[in-house]
Design a protein around this motif. Sequence first.
Motif, mmCIF file in Angstrom:
data_model
loop_
_atom_site.group_PDB
_atom_site.id
_atom_site.type_symbol
_atom_site.label_atom_id
_atom_site.label_comp_id
_atom_site.label_asym_id
_atom_site.label_seq_id
_atom_site.Cartn_x
_atom_site.Cartn_y
_atom_site.Cartn_z
ATOM 1 N N ALA A 208 0.847 -1.196 0.000
ATOM 2 C CA ALA A 208 0.000 0.000 0.000
ATOM 3 C C ALA A 208 0.884 1.247 0.000
ATOM 4 N N LYS A 209 0.478 2.235 -0.786
ATOM 5 C CA LYS A 209 1.246 3.480 -0.855
ATOM 6 C C LYS A 209 0.279 4.628 -1.083
ATOM 7 N N LEU A 210 0.356 5.671 -0.232
ATOM 8 C CA LEU A 210 -0.640 6.744 -0.318
ATOM 9 C C LEU A 210 -0.086 8.015 0.315
ATOM 10 N N GLU A 211 -0.367 9.155 -0.311
ATOM 11 C CA GLU A 211 -0.061 10.450 0.295
ATOM 12 C C GLU A 211 -1.261 10.897 1.100
ATOM 13 N N LEU A 212 -1.015 11.393 2.318
ATOM 14 C CA LEU A 212 -2.131 11.831 3.164
ATOM 15 C C LEU A 212 -1.680 12.971 4.056
ATOM 16 N N ILE A 213 -2.650 13.626 4.671
ATOM 17 C CA ILE A 213 -2.352 14.687 5.642
ATOM 18 C C ILE A 213 -2.467 14.081 7.035
ATOM 19 N N GLY A 214 -1.326 14.030 7.754
ATOM 20 C CA GLY A 214 -1.309 13.484 9.108
ATOM 21 C C GLY A 214 -1.565 14.570 10.138
ATOM 22 N N LYS A 215 -1.983 14.148 11.334
ATOM 23 C CA LYS A 215 -2.263 15.100 12.417
ATOM 24 C C LYS A 215 -1.348 14.819 13.600
ATOM 25 N N ARG A 216 -0.631 15.848 14.041
ATOM 26 C CA ARG A 216 0.256 15.704 15.190
ATOM 27 C C ARG A 216 -0.539 15.748 16.497
ATOM 28 N N LYS A 217 0.165 15.451 17.598
ATOM 29 C CA LYS A 217 -0.464 15.449 18.921
ATOM 30 C C LYS A 217 -1.059 16.816 19.262
ATOM 31 N N ASP A 218 -0.365 17.901 18.824
ATOM 32 C CA ASP A 218 -0.852 19.255 19.133
ATOM 33 C C ASP A 218 -1.929 19.740 18.169
ATOM 34 N N GLY A 219 -2.342 18.874 17.218
ATOM 35 C CA GLY A 219 -3.399 19.234 16.279
ATOM 36 C C GLY A 219 -2.911 19.808 14.970
ATOM 37 N N SER A 220 -1.612 20.149 14.866
ATOM 38 C CA SER A 220 -1.084 20.665 13.602
ATOM 39 C C SER A 220 -1.036 19.542 12.567
ATOM 40 N N GLU A 221 -1.006 19.926 11.309
ATOM 41 C CA GLU A 221 -1.091 18.940 10.226
ATOM 42 C C GLU A 221 0.126 19.024 9.309
ATOM 43 N N PHE A 222 0.436 17.929 8.644
ATOM 44 C CA PHE A 222 1.557 17.902 7.708
ATOM 45 C C PHE A 222 1.327 16.794 6.687
ATOM 46 N N TRP A 223 1.970 16.948 5.535
ATOM 47 C CA TRP A 223 1.863 15.947 4.470
ATOM 48 C C TRP A 223 2.823 14.800 4.738
ATOM 49 N N CYS A 224 2.363 13.583 4.579
ATOM 50 C CA CYS A 224 3.263 12.439 4.726
ATOM 51 C C CYS A 224 2.947 11.377 3.674
ATOM 52 N N LEU A 225 3.976 10.590 3.378
ATOM 53 C CA LEU A 225 3.841 9.469 2.455
ATOM 54 C C LEU A 225 3.770 8.201 3.284
ATOM 55 N N LEU A 226 2.676 7.459 3.133
ATOM 56 C CA LEU A 226 2.444 6.232 3.898
ATOM 57 C C LEU A 226 2.701 5.023 2.999
ATOM 58 N N THR A 227 3.555 4.111 3.474
ATOM 59 C CA THR A 227 3.830 2.868 2.757
ATOM 60 C C THR A 227 3.637 1.710 3.729
ATOM 61 N N GLY A 228 2.879 0.697 3.317
ATOM 62 C CA GLY A 228 2.591 -0.406 4.231
ATOM 63 C C GLY A 228 2.667 -1.764 3.579
ATOM 64 N N LYS A 229 2.878 -2.775 4.411
ATOM 65 C CA LYS A 229 2.984 -4.137 3.922
ATOM 66 C C LYS A 229 2.505 -5.103 4.995
ATOM 67 N N SER A 230 1.850 -6.189 4.583
ATOM 68 C CA SER A 230 1.439 -7.228 5.524
ATOM 69 C C SER A 230 2.665 -8.014 5.985
ATOM 70 N N VAL A 231 2.636 -8.459 7.255
ATOM 71 C CA VAL A 231 3.731 -9.279 7.794
ATOM 72 C C VAL A 231 3.141 -10.483 8.515
ATOM 73 N N ASN A 232 3.993 -11.466 8.775
ATOM 74 C CA ASN A 232 3.579 -12.676 9.480
ATOM 75 C C ASN A 232 3.559 -12.410 10.978
ATOM 76 N N PRO A 233 2.397 -12.498 11.638
ATOM 77 C CA PRO A 233 2.311 -12.230 13.085
ATOM 78 C C PRO A 233 3.260 -13.093 13.909
ATOM 79 N N ASP A 234 3.553 -14.328 13.444
ATOM 80 C CA ASP A 234 4.452 -15.219 14.185
ATOM 81 C C ASP A 234 5.880 -14.693 14.219
#
Length: 646
Positions: A208-234
């Motif tokens: 998975a690969k997607l650009e999104l607007i993330g939210k920091r703890k203080d509520g401010s926002e920033f652009w980030c690139l998210l990349t994800g992959k499934s893994v073996n829980p074991d």
Amino acid sequence: MDNKRLLKTKGVLQIILDNPLVGIILTTQRRIIHANKKMADMLGYDTPDELIGKSTRIIYHSEDDYIGIGQSIYSTLNNGKEARYEMLAKRKDGSEFWCLLSGKSVNPDEADNADSVWIFQDIDEFKRQKDALESNIYRAILNNSLVGILLLQRRHIVSANKKMAELFGYDGPEEMVGNITRILYRSQADFEEIGRIVYSDLAAGKEAKLELIGKRKDGSEFWCLLTGKSVNPDETGGADSVWIYQDITREKEVDMMKTDFISTVSHELRTPLTSILGFANIISKKFKDVIYPVLNPEDKKTRKTADQIESNLDIIISEGNRLTSLINDVLDIAKMEAGKVEWKDERFTAIYAIEHAVSATSSLFQAKGLGIITEVEDGISDIYADKDRFIQVIINLLSNAVKFTDKGNVTVRAKSAGDFLLISVSDNGIGISKENLNKVFEKFKQVGDTLTDKPKGTGLGLPICKQIVGHYGGKIWTESKEGKGSTFYFTAPRYNEKAGLVHVKDFIEQLKNSEPPVLIYDGVSKNILIVDDDDAIRKLLKQELEYAGYTAEEAIDGIKALEKIKSKKYDLIILDVMMPGLSGFDVARVLKNNPDTMNIPVMILSVVEDKDTGFKIGVDKYLVKGSEYSHLLNEVDGLLGKEAQS
């Protein structure tokens, strides 16, 4: 076997079993028939005799291990190979330790009826040192990484690195662990929609690969690139996926600066381009209507020169229109990225969109001698989206198919696909290389050798398609083989009753605000005031309007326009927006708030695309220079025809 040989064999077995360094057992059908003292010590039994007759199940950590490891090692033995396996073994008191298991099949006649012999080596200390070393290396890599890393289990944070905490403004990774990833998103809607998109990719076995607007703890926002992959829980302590977050705010800012610059330049090009095209059209019309008919047909030299002039004018107009189209693409992508597009959702059929797109591109197919095939599934649902935008997507895909195909057919298909419709455009052209498959949807990218192929266009057609499809939560992708052709797929939202009802009010408003049919001008001379600080545009409009039978006057800015309107009655006022002193919006406000002038139709013709402001002020028509200039005379006729009747 004779007694002498049997005694020799048993002597060898005894020597093996007395080995003080490793644990050894002989088994038959997974039951222990011999064991040495080291094996008993290793497993915490008092003597080897305690092990005799027992199932090897007593050695395994769990029933699952006994079955799973057993299947693996005995499969190896059955193939005539030696088995070797690291496993977690269990002692008599229930404690556990790591051991290295090595086994081999033996001849029962030579091994006191045993079918296999197994050697156990205690590697617990080695294993723990190795795991500790790997863990330290892993932590060092994780905590010194330049990107944020998360391990998730059902969208709950199992582990986070130091950079991840820094990116999102948390004091440390431990503050994030245990939270649901909702804390990283601007809204519940983002959390649900982005989750649906990325987890559908993981479910399909993709990264998975997607650009999104993330939210920091203080509520401010920033652009980030998210990349994800499934893994073996074991292998990851129960985590089912790993995610990498990269801060791309700076890249986005640079990209936006580039887009803004191009957008500004494109806006500035529109005004002179409108003049060039407008004057070229006037010259062409007057040449054909006035000059050409009076030429001496016997004068071949003059006729040939006239034909060349006409051809040259056609080229100017054609290239001007092409440049206008390119500028419109640049402005389209800029507006979409800035979220300033007006989406006009309505219900329409897939066949309607396909037929209109095919009709719009038919000349391209005819020019290259290509065929077009449409295949639409029977009973397919309607689409609920911006009709013109989805026609634009299909036109772009068809145009690309024609551009890179020299012979054969292009096929458009539409079928149902869950909550969406799946539409595809296939060709048998040059295809796209693997390394370029992911680049075709990037801005300003051209596939192929741009020095030899010289592809036409800005490289914005597919990025625009991606923006349109993505606005409705859909996807667009391509499958291709070099030399075989390409197929572009995209999804369109299905119509449902709920979607239709939500927009009933909008539909009613559209009916209220819709223009009546254009009326034919009755021949009575109407006086029009043209207000624009660009001299070329004023002259162009004046010629166009006078050629159509109207009387036209000019004003170089808003102040001069108001002075003229005070002393004379006009039937229509055409305003630019950006002018010195008073803007076109300011002039329109004055006119629409004065009882003496509020009923005079006002049209805005400008490069500024702010129709909302114009219509709130009360302007009657808003056209954009360049993209909508060709509709000018029809709209003028419509406004003056409507005014004449009232």
